[in-house]
Design an enzyme around this catalytic site. Structure first.
Site, PDB file in Angstrom:
ATOM      1  N   HIS A   1     -61.146 -67.888  17.890  1.00 60.34           N
ATOM      2  CA  HIS A   1     -60.333 -67.311  16.819  1.00 60.34           C
ATOM      3  C   HIS A   1     -60.546 -68.003  15.485  1.00 60.34           C
ATOM      4  O   HIS A   1     -60.701 -69.214  15.399  1.00 60.34           O
ATOM      5  CB  HIS A   1     -58.855 -67.218  17.197  1.00 60.34           C
ATOM      6  CG  HIS A   1     -58.162 -68.530  17.436  1.00 60.34           C
ATOM      7  ND1 HIS A   1     -57.568 -69.246  16.425  1.00 60.34           N
ATOM      8  CD2 HIS A   1     -57.948 -69.239  18.570  1.00 60.34           C
ATOM      9  CE1 HIS A   1     -57.004 -70.329  16.930  1.00 60.34           C
ATOM     10  NE2 HIS A   1     -57.232 -70.364  18.236  1.00 60.34           N
TER      11      HIS A   1
ATOM     12  N   GLU B   1     -54.789 -65.199  16.098  1.00 60.09           N
ATOM     13  CA  GLU B   1     -54.463 -65.585  17.475  1.00 60.09           C
ATOM     14  C   GLU B   1     -53.193 -66.426  17.510  1.00 60.09           C
ATOM     15  O   GLU B   1     -52.335 -66.245  18.373  1.00 60.09           O
ATOM     16  CB  GLU B   1     -55.626 -66.390  18.084  1.00 60.09           C
ATOM     17  CG  GLU B   1     -55.461 -66.662  19.577  1.00 60.09           C
ATOM     18  CD  GLU B   1     -54.761 -67.976  19.910  1.00 60.09           C
ATOM     19  OE1 GLU B   1     -54.490 -68.204  21.096  1.00 60.09           O
ATOM     20  OE2 GLU B   1     -54.457 -68.773  18.991  1.00 60.09           O
ATOM     21  N   GLU B   2     -53.074 -67.344  16.553  1.00 57.87           N
ATOM     22  CA  GLU B   2     -51.980 -68.330  16.620  1.00 57.87           C
ATOM     23  C   GLU B   2     -50.583 -67.721  16.580  1.00 57.87           C
ATOM     24  O   GLU B   2     -49.712 -68.141  17.336  1.00 57.87           O
ATOM     25  CB  GLU B   2     -52.142 -69.378  15.507  1.00 57.87           C
ATOM     26  CG  GLU B   2     -53.381 -70.255  15.625  1.00 57.87           C
ATOM     27  CD  GLU B   2     -53.326 -71.223  16.806  1.00 57.87           C
ATOM     28  OE1 GLU B   2     -52.391 -71.130  17.620  1.00 57.87           O
ATOM     29  OE2 GLU B   2     -54.244 -72.053  16.920  1.00 57.87           O
TER      30      GLU B   2
ATOM     31  N   HIS C   1     -52.874 -78.427  16.737  1.00 59.89           N
ATOM     32  CA  HIS C   1     -51.825 -77.911  15.836  1.00 59.89           C
ATOM     33  C   HIS C   1     -51.222 -78.979  14.932  1.00 59.89           C
ATOM     34  O   HIS C   1     -50.072 -78.861  14.525  1.00 59.89           O
ATOM     35  CB  HIS C   1     -50.701 -77.223  16.636  1.00 59.89           C
ATOM     36  CG  HIS C   1     -51.141 -75.984  17.351  1.00 59.89           C
ATOM     37  ND1 HIS C   1     -50.291 -75.227  18.119  1.00 59.89           N
ATOM     38  CD2 HIS C   1     -52.351 -75.363  17.416  1.00 59.89           C
ATOM     39  CE1 HIS C   1     -50.951 -74.187  18.628  1.00 59.89           C
ATOM     40  NE2 HIS C   1     -52.203 -74.259  18.211  1.00 59.89           N
TER      41      HIS C   1
HETATM   42 ZN    ZN Z   1     -53.747 -72.976  18.631  1.00 56.51          ZN
HETATM   43 ZN    ZN Z   2     -56.648 -71.728  19.661  1.00 59.66          ZN
END
Ligand code: ZN
Ligand code: ZN
Length: 463
Positions: free
Chosen positions: A276, A321-322, A419
């Site tokens: 992603h 995606e996140e 993250h």
């Molecule tokens: Zn992630």
């Molecule tokens: Zn990821």
């Protein structure tokens, strides 16, 4: 020679063209695999994207710049049919974020809002902490223990090679805010879903379920959560002041960037590999997930340089995606009618691949054995669990019955960085990145050339 492949790649780039021989891919998968152990294409992509774009929060101008960068670079590398498929989605943005213990021992804590968090009123809120050790304790708590308070959820996540505890303990982040909100909490702070001991909080998505009212939701860094737990252990009421400026910011555009290596056989179908393009906004989205894009793209690029495979190889750099898999869902909707012969994604960092799993109509199909044998010299063992494919490719597998492959990466370090503001290029070990490229190159060399079919796979409900 330090970078043996760079001149070749640079020549293609400079010329703006890449020859696509009409013959089958030239070399034995083992030869292509071993040559990929010297790969520099992946690091070049990784370094370029994270330097020239940086963070790429979904549906923001930063992600739009990333798509433009992607189209330019994928065309320059010689891929066919490079294009963007856009979709719209809600946008969330971070704002000011502070946390401070007011009593009994006044001190500042380091905090970061979670995705879809709402804001506190200007100037913040001050309330007593209601502390819980794990999600079960919060679930079992009576609403009176939570109402009008700031919930704190602690946990004890440890580093694991398979990253397995992320599923279980990550539920604190995914579900904790909704549960706290429904019990009347003013806000929630969780211990970061991470395994490091640095003062960098881990953000990540959470969604408001069952009509839960949005409240401020944030993660304390692991050392700050441990500090808060020690303060709570003194047995006195603890008051926290929390300021969160995050919130929803209307509707924006995200998109999937698609590129292909055309196949020789028009009926051969597609081998889909992806990662992603969007990232969280705290670091530069290097291990999550520029490295995944770099790995699969370098592998496809190496196959393309060696000849034309029987089946098309499609690379997808998924958007968004996140915040909840918007890109994977949009791709599945748009491409449900196409024949996907195998799908896989790289989205667990840049450390080495150690295990391969498959979901196929016949789990013991000879092609799965051939792929596993091509991977074995890289120290990759065959597992016996079904492959899931992750957030990006699971939707297309679900709607088409496409077989799935998981190349599991060593996740021991992953949740130290995941993250956080620490997700930066210096965390990548180039040798382990190359091992990943070699694994995906071996996989593509076998799967895009082999005549055997692994699917379609019956829907999970029918298995
Ligand atoms: Zn992630
Ligand atoms: Zn990821």
């Amino acid at each position: 020679m330090k970078r043996p492949l760079a001149p070749l790649f640079a020549t293609f780039v400079a010329a703006g063209i890449v020859a696509l021989p009409s013959a089958a891919i030239a070399a034995d998968p083992a030869v292509l695999r071993d040559a990929a152990l010297k790969d520099d294409i992946a690091f070049d992509i990784l370094e370029g994207l994270t330097t020239e774009v940086g963070q790429r929060l979904a549906a923001t101008p930063a992600e739009a710049r990333a798509r433009e960068w992607a189209v330019t670079e994928l065309r320059r590398a010689g891929f066919a049919n490079v294009h963007v498929e856009t979709f719209t989605m809600p946008v969330w943005q971070r704002g000011e974020e502070t946390a401070e213990i007011m009593s009994p021992f006044p001190q500042k804590l380091v905090v970061a809002a979670l995705g879809n968090s709402s804001a506190t009123p200007a100037g913040g809120i001050t309330a007593e902490i209601a502390a819980f050790d794990g999600l079960d304790a919060l679930v079992k708590a009576p609403a009176e223990a939570v109402r009008g308070k700031i919930v704190f959820v602690n946990h004890h996540m440890a580093a694991q090679q398979d990253g397995g505890s992320y599923g279980e303990i990550g539920a604190i982040r995914r579900s904790g805010p909704s549960i706290a909100s429904k019990k009347g909490a003013l806000a929630i702070v969780i211990r970061s879903i991470g395994t490091d001991h640095h003062r960098v909080p881990h953000t990540g998505v959470q969604n408001w379920i069952d009509g839960a009212r949005p409240i401020p939701a944030a993660a304390l860094s692991v050392p700050d959560a441990e500090q808060l737990a020690r303060v709570l252990d003194r047995g006195k009421p603890v008051t926290l002041h929390l300021t969160i400026g995050a919130g929803m910011a209307g509707t924006g555009t995200s998109g999937n960037v698609i590129a292909e290596v055309p196949g020789r056989d028009p009926k051969g179908g597609i081998v889909l590999v992806g990662g992603h393009l969007d990232s969280w906004d705290l670091g530069t989205g290097t291990i999550d997930d520029a490295s995944g894009l770099a790995i699969v793209t370098a592998a496809a690029r190496r196959i393309m340089a060696s000849g034309q495979p029987r089946r098309a190889i499609r690379i997808v750099w998924f958007g968004a995606e996140e915040p909840g898999g918007f890109g994977g869902d949009a791709y599945a909707k748009a491409h449900v009618g196409e024949k996907h012969v195998l799908v896989g994604e790289s989205d667990s960092g840049a450390d080495r691949v150690w295990k391969v799993d498959f979901t196929a109509a016949d789990p013991k199909a000879p092609l799965t054995v051939r792929i596993a044998l091509a991977l074995a010299p890289l120290g990759i063992t065959r597992g016996n669990a079904p492959a899931h494919g992750g957030t990006d490719v699971a939707p297309i597998a679900r709607v088409t019955g496409a077989p799935v492959i998981d190349l599991h990466q060593d996740a021991t370090r992953y949740f130290d960085i995941h993250h956080t503001a620490d997700d930066t290029l210096d965390k990548v070990d180039p040798e382990q990145l190359r091992q990943n490229v070699a694994a995906w190159t071996a996989l593509l060399a076998v799967a895009a050339e082999d005549g055997e079919e692994l699917g379609p796979v019956a829907p999970a409900s029918a298995r």
